[in-house]
Design a protein around this motif. Structure first.
Motif, PDB file in Angstrom:
ATOM      1  N   ALA A  38      21.217 -16.417 -10.768  1.00  0.00           N
ATOM      2  CA  ALA A  38      21.764 -16.865 -11.796  1.00  0.00           C
ATOM      3  C   ALA A  38      21.189 -17.460 -12.690  1.00  0.00           C
ATOM      4  O   ALA A  38      21.084 -16.976 -13.904  1.00  0.00           O
ATOM      5  CB  ALA A  38      23.170 -16.845 -11.709  1.00  0.00           C
ATOM      6  N   SER A  39      20.738 -18.570 -12.463  1.00  0.00           N
ATOM      7  CA  SER A  39      20.513 -19.494 -13.201  1.00  0.00           C
ATOM      8  C   SER A  39      18.551 -19.456 -13.566  1.00  0.00           C
ATOM      9  O   SER A  39      18.511 -19.724 -14.639  1.00  0.00           O
ATOM     10  CB  SER A  39      19.889 -20.408 -12.213  1.00  0.00           C
ATOM     11  N   ASP A  40      17.820 -18.395 -12.994  1.00  0.00           N
ATOM     12  CA  ASP A  40      16.583 -17.846 -13.378  1.00  0.00           C
ATOM     13  C   ASP A  40      17.068 -16.517 -14.321  1.00  0.00           C
ATOM     14  O   ASP A  40      16.298 -16.826 -15.660  1.00  0.00           O
ATOM     15  CB  ASP A  40      16.411 -16.601 -11.981  1.00  0.00           C
ATOM     16  N   ALA A  41      18.290 -15.947 -14.454  1.00  0.00           N
ATOM     17  CA  ALA A  41      18.378 -14.973 -15.655  1.00  0.00           C
ATOM     18  C   ALA A  41      18.449 -15.485 -16.628  1.00  0.00           C
ATOM     19  O   ALA A  41      18.217 -15.327 -18.034  1.00  0.00           O
ATOM     20  CB  ALA A  41      19.808 -14.163 -14.962  1.00  0.00           C
ATOM     21  N   HIS A  42      19.717 -16.912 -16.691  1.00  0.00           N
ATOM     22  CA  HIS A  42      20.053 -18.019 -17.804  1.00  0.00           C
ATOM     23  C   HIS A  42      18.074 -18.455 -18.311  1.00  0.00           C
ATOM     24  O   HIS A  42      18.617 -18.346 -19.089  1.00  0.00           O
ATOM     25  CB  HIS A  42      20.919 -18.940 -16.520  1.00  0.00           C
ATOM     26  N   MET A  43      17.330 -18.648 -17.924  1.00  0.00           N
ATOM     27  CA  MET A  43      16.735 -19.273 -17.714  1.00  0.00           C
ATOM     28  C   MET A  43      15.878 -18.475 -18.450  1.00  0.00           C
ATOM     29  O   MET A  43      15.139 -18.799 -19.619  1.00  0.00           O
ATOM     30  CB  MET A  43      15.743 -20.281 -16.995  1.00  0.00           C
ATOM     31  N   ALA A  44      15.276 -16.999 -17.701  1.00  0.00           N
ATOM     32  CA  ALA A  44      14.681 -16.477 -18.509  1.00  0.00           C
ATOM     33  C   ALA A  44      15.886 -15.588 -20.259  1.00  0.00           C
ATOM     34  O   ALA A  44      15.244 -15.131 -21.185  1.00  0.00           O
ATOM     35  CB  ALA A  44      14.501 -14.643 -18.483  1.00  0.00           C
ATOM     36  N   ARG A  45      17.228 -16.178 -20.684  1.00  0.00           N
ATOM     37  CA  ARG A  45      17.909 -15.582 -21.379  1.00  0.00           C
ATOM     38  C   ARG A  45      17.447 -16.383 -23.066  1.00  0.00           C
ATOM     39  O   ARG A  45      17.361 -15.982 -23.664  1.00  0.00           O
ATOM     40  CB  ARG A  45      19.465 -15.307 -20.985  1.00  0.00           C
ATOM     41  N   GLY A  46      17.248 -17.800 -22.285  1.00  0.00           N
ATOM     42  CA  GLY A  46      16.761 -18.536 -22.994  1.00  0.00           C
ATOM     43  C   GLY A  46      18.096 -19.966 -22.454  1.00  0.00           C
ATOM     44  O   GLY A  46      19.512 -19.697 -23.420  1.00  0.00           O
ATOM     45  N   PRO A 320       9.732  -7.906 -13.547  1.00  0.00           N
ATOM     46  CA  PRO A 320      10.236  -8.263 -15.205  1.00  0.00           C
ATOM     47  C   PRO A 320      11.760  -6.666 -14.848  1.00  0.00           C
ATOM     48  O   PRO A 320      12.787  -7.056 -15.210  1.00  0.00           O
ATOM     49  CB  PRO A 320       9.458  -7.053 -15.770  1.00  0.00           C
ATOM     50  N   ARG A 321      11.122  -6.321 -13.596  1.00  0.00           N
ATOM     51  CA  ARG A 321      12.878  -5.227 -13.503  1.00  0.00           C
ATOM     52  C   ARG A 321      13.517  -5.435 -12.833  1.00  0.00           C
ATOM     53  O   ARG A 321      14.671  -5.629 -13.077  1.00  0.00           O
ATOM     54  CB  ARG A 321      11.885  -4.232 -12.763  1.00  0.00           C
ATOM     55  N   ALA A 322      13.243  -6.372 -11.702  1.00  0.00           N
ATOM     56  CA  ALA A 322      14.211  -7.149 -11.018  1.00  0.00           C
ATOM     57  C   ALA A 322      14.895  -8.231 -12.047  1.00  0.00           C
ATOM     58  O   ALA A 322      16.332  -8.389 -11.949  1.00  0.00           O
ATOM     59  CB  ALA A 322      13.429  -8.547  -9.883  1.00  0.00           C
ATOM     60  N   PHE A 323      14.287  -9.012 -13.280  1.00  0.00           N
ATOM     61  CA  PHE A 323      15.338  -9.691 -14.087  1.00  0.00           C
ATOM     62  C   PHE A 323      16.257  -8.643 -14.935  1.00  0.00           C
ATOM     63  O   PHE A 323      16.967  -9.410 -14.876  1.00  0.00           O
ATOM     64  CB  PHE A 323      14.665  -9.909 -14.828  1.00  0.00           C
ATOM     65  N   ALA A 324      15.336  -7.708 -15.199  1.00  0.00           N
ATOM     66  CA  ALA A 324      16.392  -6.292 -15.361  1.00  0.00           C
ATOM     67  C   ALA A 324      17.583  -6.303 -15.367  1.00  0.00           C
ATOM     68  O   ALA A 324      18.907  -5.884 -15.484  1.00  0.00           O
ATOM     69  CB  ALA A 324      15.713  -5.013 -15.867  1.00  0.00           C
ATOM     70  N   LEU A 325      17.039  -6.201 -13.879  1.00  0.00           N
ATOM     71  CA  LEU A 325      18.446  -5.804 -13.107  1.00  0.00           C
ATOM     72  C   LEU A 325      19.808  -6.822 -12.524  1.00  0.00           C
ATOM     73  O   LEU A 325      20.833  -6.823 -12.295  1.00  0.00           O
ATOM     74  CB  LEU A 325      17.981  -5.728 -11.221  1.00  0.00           C
ATOM     75  N   LEU A 326      18.602  -7.852 -12.898  1.00  0.00           N
ATOM     76  CA  LEU A 326      20.064  -8.988 -12.931  1.00  0.00           C
ATOM     77  C   LEU A 326      20.776  -9.379 -13.956  1.00  0.00           C
ATOM     78  O   LEU A 326      21.715  -9.955 -14.079  1.00  0.00           O
ATOM     79  CB  LEU A 326      18.922 -10.338 -12.711  1.00  0.00           C
ATOM     80  N   GLU A 327      20.668  -8.791 -14.610  1.00  0.00           N
ATOM     81  CA  GLU A 327      21.505  -8.412 -16.463  1.00  0.00           C
ATOM     82  C   GLU A 327      22.297  -7.737 -16.614  1.00  0.00           C
ATOM     83  O   GLU A 327      22.750  -8.149 -16.591  1.00  0.00           O
ATOM     84  CB  GLU A 327      20.407  -8.594 -16.709  1.00  0.00           C
ATOM     85  N   ASP A 328      21.570  -5.993 -15.696  1.00  0.00           N
ATOM     86  CA  ASP A 328      22.421  -5.188 -15.408  1.00  0.00           C
ATOM     87  C   ASP A 328      23.701  -4.893 -14.779  1.00  0.00           C
ATOM     88  O   ASP A 328      24.546  -4.579 -14.533  1.00  0.00           O
ATOM     89  CB  ASP A 328      21.645  -4.375 -15.307  1.00  0.00           C
ATOM     90  N   ARG A 329      23.435  -5.974 -13.285  1.00  0.00           N
ATOM     91  CA  ARG A 329      24.032  -6.341 -12.467  1.00  0.00           C
ATOM     92  C   ARG A 329      24.736  -4.750 -11.666  1.00  0.00           C
ATOM     93  O   ARG A 329      25.785  -3.885 -11.311  1.00  0.00           O
ATOM     94  CB  ARG A 329      25.427  -6.950 -12.478  1.00  0.00           C
ATOM     95  N   PRO A 330      23.902  -3.772 -11.830  1.00  0.00           N
ATOM     96  CA  PRO A 330      24.644  -2.359 -10.736  1.00  0.00           C
ATOM     97  C   PRO A 330      25.266  -2.959  -9.992  1.00  0.00           C
ATOM     98  O   PRO A 330      24.817  -4.161  -9.128  1.00  0.00           O
ATOM     99  CB  PRO A 330      23.343  -1.952 -10.401  1.00  0.00           C
TER     100      PRO A 330
END
Ligand SMILES: [Zn+2]
Ligand SMILES: [Zn+2]
Length: 340
Positions: A38-46, A320-330
């Protein structure tokens, strides 16, 4: 070599030369697997980055790999050895470090923030922050440095009696590791969990762990089944978790809080309620090298099973797809690892 870069709203793969010469104590590692959290996703979100760090950042702090090259002064490691990297490199001589609380070192460098991270073909990191992890599949070993070591830190802080009782609130991700570690370390411990989703509940039921679904009223329901607990570990970060946890505790019990939530804390009791029951409330923040050493040993001996926690193994080129998955949380998403 290839490496991932992120800035707010954007994730991409770059290509560039690796660090040419290793400094004293440094080791070059071929990354076999790097976890995403989650912290990687947080960083990519800004997010607001620590002082001295600016975007783009090269992420990846959950690294398992193979030693490629050792710099001067690293007698303990040699090429070909499988290692995991502790994500913090503390100074070693400040008050916190000397007191054994290296995770609180104010000048610690963090892999994947201050230093180029492991979502890359190679990474360079100090030898003394690596643990030899022979025999653990790298895509499983990548869970050890962050999620599992942090869970171990929380279990340590819970100071569990060998035949005591532990409740973990939020046993989906890190919390599920805390449960598993607590059982591995104390086989006679009685455990219970509180989760939000039916999927998490079913997973725990299949491991024969008693579960309550839904936080509200869980203390009362668990008390009817188990009595009170010696310790409660919260990784849910839910607003009511602290209060519900306090209600679960035995006299002298420990409430360990492991989620970073910027909300005022509500203990659902009075000062008297804490004082007269001699309760303790502790914050668990990341982990130490010692935690990593211990979870590596537990994984090597087969006393903890990491495989089922990994739902996605994704090639580095698909970051990039992995980060997108982290956002979508399927549904079905648990932990993801990138493999170069
Ligand atoms: Zn992480
Ligand atoms: Zn320090």
């Amino acid at each position: 070599m290839r490496y991932v870069e992120v800035e707010p709203g954007r994730v991409w793969l770059s290509d560039g030369p690796p660090q040419a010469v290793l400094g004293r104590g440094q080791v070059r590692v071929r990354v076999e697997a790097c976890g995403l959290c989650a912290s990687d996703a947080h960083m990519a979100r800004g997010m607001r980055l620590p002082r001295g760090v600016s975007y783009p950042v090269r992420p990846g702090h959950e690294v398992a790999g193979t030693v490629l090259e050792v710099g001067p002064g690293t007698p303990a490691l040699s090429p070909g050895v499988e290692v995991v990297l502790h994500p913090l490199d503390p100074c070693g001589h400040c008050t916190a470090c000397l007191a054994g609380r290296e995770e609180q070192c104010p000048t610690a460098r963090v892999l994947g923030i201050h230093e180029p991270g492991g979502m890359a073909d190679e990474v360079v990191w100090p030898a003394h922050r690596m643990v030899v992890a022979t025999g653990i599949p790298s895509w499983e070993a990548a869970l050890l440095p962050d999620a599992v070591a942090t869970a171990h830190h929380a279990v340590r802080m819970a100071e569990l009696p060998a035949t005591g009782k532990l409740c973990v609130i939020g046993a989906g991700g890190v919390g599920s590791h805390a449960l598993e570690l607590a059982i591995a370390i104390h086989p006679h411990l009685r455990v219970a969990a509180v989760v939000r989703s039916q999927a998490s509940a079913e997973r725990l039921w299949s491991a024969r762990i008693p579960v309550e679904v839904g936080l509200e009223g869980s203390a009362e329901r668990l008390r009817a089944r188990f009595g009170r607990f010696d310790a409660v570990i919260d990784f849910s970060g839910a607003r009511e978790a602290a209060a519900e946890g306090i209600r679960m505790l035995e006299v002298g019990g420990r409430l360990v809080l492991g989620s970073i939530v910027d909300e005022p804390i509500d203990l659902g009791t009075t000062v008297t309620g804490v004082v007269t029951r001699s309760l303790r409330i502790a914050g668990c923040y990341v982990s130490t090298l010692e935690d990593l050493r211990e979870v590596v040993a537990l994984a090597q001996s087969g006393r903890i099973k990491l495989g089922p926690a990994v739902s996605h193994r994704i090639p580095l080129s698909d970051a990039p797809r992995a980060f997108a998955l982290l956002e979508d949380r399927p549904p079905g998403l648990r932990r993801m690892v990138l493999e170069p």
